[in-house]
Write a protein that holds these residues in place. Structure first.
Motif, PDB file in Angstrom:
ATOM      1  N   PRO A 107     -17.592 -10.764  35.487  1.00 57.09           N
ATOM      2  CA  PRO A 107     -16.412 -10.275  36.205  1.00 57.09           C
ATOM      3  C   PRO A 107     -16.789  -9.708  37.573  1.00 57.09           C
ATOM      4  CG  PRO A 107     -17.008  -8.739  34.437  1.00 57.09           C
ATOM      5  CD  PRO A 107     -18.020  -9.850  34.413  1.00 57.09           C
ATOM      6  N   GLU A 108     -15.947  -9.978  38.546  1.00 58.43           N
ATOM      7  CA  GLU A 108     -16.222  -9.512  39.918  1.00 58.43           C
ATOM      8  C   GLU A 108     -14.908  -9.123  40.586  1.00 58.43           C
ATOM      9  OE1 GLU A 108     -18.989 -11.576  42.257  1.00 58.43           O
ATOM     10  OE2 GLU A 108     -20.144 -12.314  40.528  1.00 58.43           O
ATOM     11  N   VAL A 109     -15.012  -8.463  41.734  1.00 59.25           N
ATOM     12  CA  VAL A 109     -13.839  -8.248  42.585  1.00 59.25           C
ATOM     13  C   VAL A 109     -14.012  -9.123  43.813  1.00 59.25           C
ATOM     14  CG1 VAL A 109     -12.542  -6.612  43.990  1.00 59.25           C
ATOM     15  CG2 VAL A 109     -13.523  -5.887  41.818  1.00 59.25           C
ATOM     16  N   PRO A 136      -8.876  -9.803  41.239  1.00 56.83           N
ATOM     17  CA  PRO A 136      -9.882  -9.873  40.181  1.00 56.83           C
ATOM     18  C   PRO A 136     -10.436 -11.301  40.148  1.00 56.83           C
ATOM     19  CG  PRO A 136      -7.683  -9.933  39.236  1.00 56.83           C
ATOM     20  CD  PRO A 136      -7.503  -9.746  40.717  1.00 56.83           C
ATOM     21  N   VAL A 184     -14.131  -2.052  33.664  1.00 55.84           N
ATOM     22  CA  VAL A 184     -13.954  -3.488  33.387  1.00 55.84           C
ATOM     23  C   VAL A 184     -14.599  -3.808  32.044  1.00 55.84           C
ATOM     24  CG1 VAL A 184     -14.588  -5.814  34.157  1.00 55.84           C
ATOM     25  CG2 VAL A 184     -13.928  -4.097  35.835  1.00 55.84           C
ATOM     26  N   SER A 195     -19.320  -4.179  29.285  1.00 61.48           N
ATOM     27  CA  SER A 195     -18.384  -3.344  30.038  1.00 61.48           C
ATOM     28  C   SER A 195     -19.123  -2.625  31.156  1.00 61.48           C
ATOM     29  CB  SER A 195     -17.647  -2.361  29.126  1.00 61.48           C
ATOM     30  OG  SER A 195     -18.572  -1.705  28.321  1.00 61.48           O
ATOM     31  N   SER A 197     -18.270  -0.650  35.420  1.00 63.00           N
ATOM     32  CA  SER A 197     -17.262  -0.222  36.394  1.00 63.00           C
ATOM     33  C   SER A 197     -17.689  -0.731  37.765  1.00 63.00           C
ATOM     34  CB  SER A 197     -17.136   1.302  36.414  1.00 63.00           C
ATOM     35  OG  SER A 197     -18.236   1.854  37.111  1.00 63.00           O
ATOM     36  N   GLY A 198     -16.744  -0.717  38.698  1.00 62.32           N
ATOM     37  CA  GLY A 198     -17.005  -1.261  40.035  1.00 62.32           C
ATOM     38  C   GLY A 198     -18.203  -0.631  40.724  1.00 62.32           C
ATOM     39  N   VAL A 248     -11.073 -10.914  30.431  1.00 63.73           N
ATOM     40  CA  VAL A 248     -11.605  -9.771  31.171  1.00 63.73           C
ATOM     41  C   VAL A 248     -10.468  -8.811  31.461  1.00 63.73           C
ATOM     42  CG1 VAL A 248     -12.934  -8.970  33.134  1.00 63.73           C
ATOM     43  CG2 VAL A 248     -13.313 -11.278  32.271  1.00 63.73           C
ATOM     44  N   ASP A 249     -10.676  -7.560  31.093  1.00 64.67           N
ATOM     45  CA  ASP A 249      -9.698  -6.505  31.374  1.00 64.67           C
ATOM     46  C   ASP A 249     -10.194  -5.720  32.586  1.00 64.67           C
ATOM     47  OD1 ASP A 249      -8.030  -4.361  31.461  1.00 64.67           O
ATOM     48  OD2 ASP A 249      -8.113  -3.936  29.308  1.00 64.67           O
ATOM     49  N   PHE A 250      -9.474  -5.874  33.705  1.00 61.97           N
ATOM     50  CA  PHE A 250      -9.853  -5.205  34.945  1.00 61.97           C
ATOM     51  C   PHE A 250      -9.062  -3.913  35.149  1.00 61.97           C
ATOM     52  CE2 PHE A 250     -11.107  -9.586  35.796  1.00 61.97           C
ATOM     53  CZ  PHE A 250     -12.262  -9.487  36.559  1.00 61.97           C
ATOM     54  N   LYS A 255      -5.495  -8.516  33.707  1.00 59.98           N
ATOM     55  CA  LYS A 255      -6.414  -9.234  32.806  1.00 59.98           C
ATOM     56  C   LYS A 255      -6.527 -10.690  33.237  1.00 59.98           C
ATOM     57  CE  LYS A 255      -5.495  -6.434  28.759  1.00 59.98           C
ATOM     58  NZ  LYS A 255      -4.826  -6.283  27.499  1.00 59.98           N
TER      59      LYS A 255
END
Ligand code: 0L1
Ligand code: MG
Length: 263
Positions: A107-109, A136, A184, A195, A197-198, A248-250, A255
């Motif tokens: 997962p990324e931003v 997301p 995340v 899991s 975090s940013g 993925v839950d952002f 999601k």
């Protein structure tokens, strides 16, 4: 063999063939131990020209190895960047495994820019002022090296393991939430498998873009308006196999769900 004797264009063609044919390759540095990081970024740039020549235009950049954990897991001590092209962006929610070797998802931003960013001394304010929106994203990385064994030079020459990426359906204002605090979770077949975090991304994803601008400036390059930037994995990457369901839950960025299929 000395670096001067290395034909970087031939190496770019070699990498390109392995990417297109989804066939593993030996580390380039086995044959060319003198290959420098600068040579490797030149190979990547020549690869970008090959892609462009077949109509697969560059649409952005990615940052990789942006967390200490990821750097340690592959034995590399610095972040890297890669090039994103049109064919890597997947619009539906199917992760098709054909054409891939041993894909993993993370997962990324993503940031989408509205103004050019260039230079070594940019500040977070410069990045935010140049950002159009954030989204997301899920990146699919697929190192072409046998057994994931590579040096910094190898992974850079392989376009930072870039393969595919998915962007969420919803774009958000850059000011929507504090990205460093954003939790995340990555689910595989209904179980949380990662899991984070940013803040895992160089302290804050905005710092990843500062670092990217800094790194590409050495080659006289800039981040152009309209480009998408994948800022780096928020968690470790996870292997995917046929029929896996990835979610993925952002948090406040929503999601994303992907179905993994053979073809
Ligand atoms: O996106 C990335 O963090 C690049 C990872 C490159 C190394 C790997 O394939 O694990
Ligand atoms: Mg990544």
């Amino acid at each position: 063999m000395k670096t001067k004797a290395i034909d970087l264009k031939k190496l770019a063609e070699h990498v390109d063939r392995h990417q297109n044919d989804a066939v593993e390759m030996e580390k380039l540095t086995l044959q060319y131990p003198d290959l420098s990081v600068e040579d490797a970024y030149k190979i990547q740039s020549l690869w970008g020209e090959l892609a462009g020549a077949r109509g697969d235009q560059m649409i952005g950049w990615k940052m990789g190895l942006t967390s200490r954990a990821k750097q340690e897991s592959v034995g590399v001590k610095e972040p890297i960047y890669g090039r994103l092209t049109q064919s890597m962006e997947v619009a539906d929610r199917k992760l098709r495994l054909n054409g891939l070797i041993h894909p993993r998802v993370e997962p990324e931003v993503a940031f989408v820019m509205k103004e050019e960013l260039k230079g070594e001394n940019l500040t977070p304010r410069d990045i935010w002022a140049a950002t159009d929106f954030i989204m997301p994203a899920v990146e699919v990385i697929d190192s072409r090296y046998k057994n994931f064994s590579f040096t910094l030079e190898d992974v850079v020459a392989d376009n930072a393991s870039s393969s595919k990426f998915f962007l969420g359906d919803q774009a958000y204002s850059p000011y929507h939430t504090s990205l460093s605090d954003m939790p995340v979770s990555l689910y595989k077949n209904g179980e949380v498998v990662q899991s984070g975090s940013g803040a895992a991304v160089l302290g804050h994803p905005v710092r990843s873009i500062m670092e990217l601008a800094n790194m590409i400036n050495r080659f006289g390059l800039s981040i152009d308006p309209g480009m998408v930037i994948l800022t780096g994995g928020i968690t470790e990457a996870v292997h995917v196999y046929d029929e896996d369901e990835i979610e993925v839950d952002f948090g406040t960025l929503g999601k994303m769900k992907l179905d993994v299929t053979a073809s």
